[in-house]
Design a protein around this motif. Structure first.
Motif, PDB file in Angstrom:
ATOM      1  N   LEU A   1       0.815  -1.214   0.000  1.00 38.76           N
ATOM      2  CA  LEU A   1       0.000   0.000   0.000  1.00 38.76           C
ATOM      3  C   LEU A   1       0.850   1.266   0.000  1.00 38.76           C
ATOM      4  O   LEU A   1       0.444   2.284  -0.529  1.00 38.76           O
ATOM      5  CB  LEU A   1      -0.936   0.006   1.206  1.00 38.76           C
ATOM      6  N   GLU A   2       2.022   1.183   0.620  1.00 43.59           N
ATOM      7  CA  GLU A   2       2.935   2.324   0.643  1.00 43.59           C
ATOM      8  C   GLU A   2       4.354   1.806   0.465  1.00 43.59           C
ATOM      9  O   GLU A   2       4.770   0.881   1.165  1.00 43.59           O
ATOM     10  CB  GLU A   2       2.810   3.098   1.950  1.00 43.59           C
ATOM     11  N   ILE A   3       5.096   2.388  -0.472  1.00 42.57           N
ATOM     12  CA  ILE A   3       6.454   1.959  -0.762  1.00 42.57           C
ATOM     13  C   ILE A   3       7.367   3.168  -0.730  1.00 42.57           C
ATOM     14  O   ILE A   3       7.099   4.164  -1.407  1.00 42.57           O
ATOM     15  CB  ILE A   3       6.564   1.273  -2.150  1.00 42.57           C
ATOM     16  N   LYS A   4       8.420   3.085   0.055  1.00 45.41           N
ATOM     17  CA  LYS A   4       9.416   4.150   0.102  1.00 45.41           C
ATOM     18  C   LYS A   4      10.713   3.612  -0.482  1.00 45.41           C
ATOM     19  O   LYS A   4      11.178   2.543  -0.111  1.00 45.41           O
ATOM     20  CB  LYS A   4       9.653   4.632   1.530  1.00 45.41           C
ATOM     21  N   ASN A   5      11.287   4.360  -1.389  1.00 48.59           N
ATOM     22  CA  ASN A   5      12.565   3.998  -1.988  1.00 48.59           C
ATOM     23  C   ASN A   5      13.668   4.506  -1.077  1.00 48.59           C
ATOM     24  O   ASN A   5      13.825   5.702  -0.903  1.00 48.59           O
ATOM     25  CB  ASN A   5      12.673   4.623  -3.380  1.00 48.59           C
ATOM     26  N   LEU A   6      14.427   3.594  -0.488  1.00 52.53           N
ATOM     27  CA  LEU A   6      15.521   3.962   0.413  1.00 52.53           C
ATOM     28  C   LEU A   6      16.869   4.016  -0.293  1.00 52.53           C
ATOM     29  O   LEU A   6      17.877   4.311   0.341  1.00 52.53           O
ATOM     30  CB  LEU A   6      15.590   2.960   1.574  1.00 52.53           C
ATOM     31  N   SER A   7      16.887   3.723  -1.585  1.00 52.34           N
ATOM     32  CA  SER A   7      18.129   3.743  -2.352  1.00 52.34           C
ATOM     33  C   SER A   7      18.647   5.168  -2.457  1.00 52.34           C
ATOM     34  O   SER A   7      17.878   6.118  -2.534  1.00 52.34           O
ATOM     35  CB  SER A   7      17.910   3.180  -3.751  1.00 52.34           C
ATOM     36  N   LYS A   8      19.956   5.299  -2.499  1.00 51.14           N
ATOM     37  CA  LYS A   8      20.568   6.617  -2.632  1.00 51.14           C
ATOM     38  C   LYS A   8      20.449   7.140  -4.051  1.00 51.14           C
ATOM     39  O   LYS A   8      20.562   8.319  -4.287  1.00 51.14           O
ATOM     40  CB  LYS A   8      22.035   6.568  -2.209  1.00 51.14           C
ATOM     41  N   LYS A   9      20.240   6.238  -4.982  1.00 51.49           N
ATOM     42  CA  LYS A   9      20.110   6.625  -6.380  1.00 51.49           C
ATOM     43  C   LYS A   9      18.723   6.255  -6.859  1.00 51.49           C
ATOM     44  O   LYS A   9      18.146   5.275  -6.410  1.00 51.49           O
ATOM     45  CB  LYS A   9      21.163   5.929  -7.242  1.00 51.49           C
ATOM     46  N   SER A  10      18.174   7.032  -7.769  1.00 54.72           N
ATOM     47  CA  SER A  10      16.863   6.721  -8.322  1.00 54.72           C
ATOM     48  C   SER A  10      16.960   6.698  -9.837  1.00 54.72           C
ATOM     49  O   SER A  10      17.983   7.034 -10.416  1.00 54.72           O
ATOM     50  CB  SER A  10      15.836   7.750  -7.860  1.00 54.72           C
ATOM     51  N   LEU A  11      15.877   6.324 -10.482  1.00 52.62           N
ATOM     52  CA  LEU A  11      15.860   6.237 -11.936  1.00 52.62           C
ATOM     53  C   LEU A  11      15.415   7.554 -12.553  1.00 52.62           C
ATOM     54  O   LEU A  11      14.521   8.218 -12.047  1.00 52.62           O
ATOM     55  CB  LEU A  11      14.912   5.119 -12.374  1.00 52.62           C
ATOM     56  N   ASP A  12      16.022   7.921 -13.684  1.00 53.47           N
ATOM     57  CA  ASP A  12      15.567   9.097 -14.408  1.00 53.47           C
ATOM     58  C   ASP A  12      14.456   8.689 -15.370  1.00 53.47           C
ATOM     59  O   ASP A  12      13.998   7.551 -15.374  1.00 53.47           O
ATOM     60  CB  ASP A  12      16.735   9.784 -15.138  1.00 53.47           C
ATOM     61  N   ASN A  13      13.996   9.609 -16.209  1.00 54.90           N
ATOM     62  CA  ASN A  13      12.874   9.347 -17.113  1.00 54.90           C
ATOM     63  C   ASN A  13      13.176   8.268 -18.152  1.00 54.90           C
ATOM     64  O   ASN A  13      12.266   7.692 -18.729  1.00 54.90           O
ATOM     65  CB  ASN A  13      12.453  10.634 -17.820  1.00 54.90           C
ATOM     66  N   ASN A  14      14.455   7.997 -18.415  1.00 54.18           N
ATOM     67  CA  ASN A  14      14.839   6.990 -19.399  1.00 54.18           C
ATOM     68  C   ASN A  14      15.070   5.619 -18.776  1.00 54.18           C
ATOM     69  O   ASN A  14      15.524   4.703 -19.435  1.00 54.18           O
ATOM     70  CB  ASN A  14      16.107   7.431 -20.135  1.00 54.18           C
ATOM     71  N   GLY A  15      14.794   5.490 -17.474  1.00 52.69           N
ATOM     72  CA  GLY A  15      14.990   4.207 -16.803  1.00 52.69           C
ATOM     73  C   GLY A  15      16.424   3.965 -16.372  1.00 52.69           C
ATOM     74  O   GLY A  15      16.773   2.895 -15.935  1.00 52.69           O
ATOM     75  N   LYS A  16      17.272   4.991 -16.493  1.00 53.43           N
ATOM     76  CA  LYS A  16      18.664   4.871 -16.071  1.00 53.43           C
ATOM     77  C   LYS A  16      18.816   5.484 -14.685  1.00 53.43           C
ATOM     78  O   LYS A  16      18.061   6.377 -14.297  1.00 53.43           O
ATOM     79  CB  LYS A  16      19.579   5.586 -17.052  1.00 53.43           C
ATOM     80  N   ILE A  17      19.827   5.035 -13.945  1.00 51.72           N
ATOM     81  CA  ILE A  17      20.043   5.555 -12.600  1.00 51.72           C
ATOM     82  C   ILE A  17      20.525   6.999 -12.698  1.00 51.72           C
ATOM     83  O   ILE A  17      21.483   7.314 -13.389  1.00 51.72           O
ATOM     84  CB  ILE A  17      21.058   4.701 -11.827  1.00 51.72           C
ATOM     85  N   ALA A  18      19.807   7.888 -11.998  1.00 49.04           N
ATOM     86  CA  ALA A  18      20.178   9.303 -11.951  1.00 49.04           C
ATOM     87  C   ALA A  18      21.002   9.529 -10.689  1.00 49.04           C
ATOM     88  O   ALA A  18      20.574   9.185  -9.595  1.00 49.04           O
ATOM     89  CB  ALA A  18      18.931  10.175 -11.942  1.00 49.04           C
ATOM     90  N   ASN A  19      22.185  10.108 -10.828  1.00 49.45           N
ATOM     91  CA  ASN A  19      23.074  10.323  -9.695  1.00 49.45           C
ATOM     92  C   ASN A  19      22.592  11.463  -8.812  1.00 49.45           C
ATOM     93  O   ASN A  19      21.936  12.394  -9.254  1.00 49.45           O
ATOM     94  CB  ASN A  19      24.493  10.629 -10.187  1.00 49.45           C
ATOM     95  N   ASN A  20      22.941  11.362  -7.522  1.00 47.95           N
ATOM     96  CA  ASN A  20      22.678  12.406  -6.540  1.00 47.95           C
ATOM     97  C   ASN A  20      21.203  12.732  -6.365  1.00 47.95           C
ATOM     98  O   ASN A  20      20.858  13.865  -6.070  1.00 47.95           O
ATOM     99  CB  ASN A  20      23.453  13.684  -6.898  1.00 47.95           C
TER     100      ASN A  20
END
Length: 136
Positions: free
Chosen positions: A102-121
């Motif tokens: 029901l609720e998901i929090k992303n704890l990763s330091k990096k997230s994905l950008d609009n192209n599905g690639k990891i966006a830094n910082n």
């Protein structure tokens, strides 16, 4: 009178990329799994056990999981335990337990950008807000 409490909170990492699909009725559905580590000591030696859990999310949550998470993403999930009963081709009844996320929090330091690639910082504190008006 209301039902009994059914709340689960679990932290772990996705074991594979989320599996996003649409139902015949056009509802968004996303299946994913997480691994949860448990550490403990026996006679001064650190031991590790790994538990694997199946999760399902619906609607807006499903779309956000599919677009923002990937294998290895570190997440904190709150939801409910659910049971699914079905019959095999041989006619045997089977049951499976999964977590309705029901609720998901992303704890990763990096997230994905609009192209599905990891966006830094970038840090995504809460990629999914609980959708209280969705019927499950």
């Amino acid at each position: 009178m209301s039902g009994n409490a059914n709340i689960i909170v679990i932290e772990g990492r996705l074991t594979k990329d989320p599996n996003f699909m649409k139902t015949k009725n056009g509802k968004s559905l996303c299946k994913f799994g997480i691994a949860n580590n448990r550490y403990y000591y026996i006679n001064g030696s650190l031991q590790k056990e790994v538990y694997f859990f199946d999760l399902i999310s619906w609607g807006y949550n499903a779309e956000k999981v599919a677009s923002n998470l990937k294998k290895g993403s570190h997440v904190l999930v709150s939801g409910e335990l659910r049971q699914n009963s079905y019959f095999t081709k041989e006619g045997n009844k089977r049951n499976s337990i999964y977590i309705l996320a029901l609720e998901i929090k992303n704890l990763s330091k990096k997230s994905l950008d609009n192209n599905g690639k990891i966006a830094n910082n970038q840090t995504v504190e809460n990629i999914i807000e609980e959708n209280t008006d969705q019927v499950f």
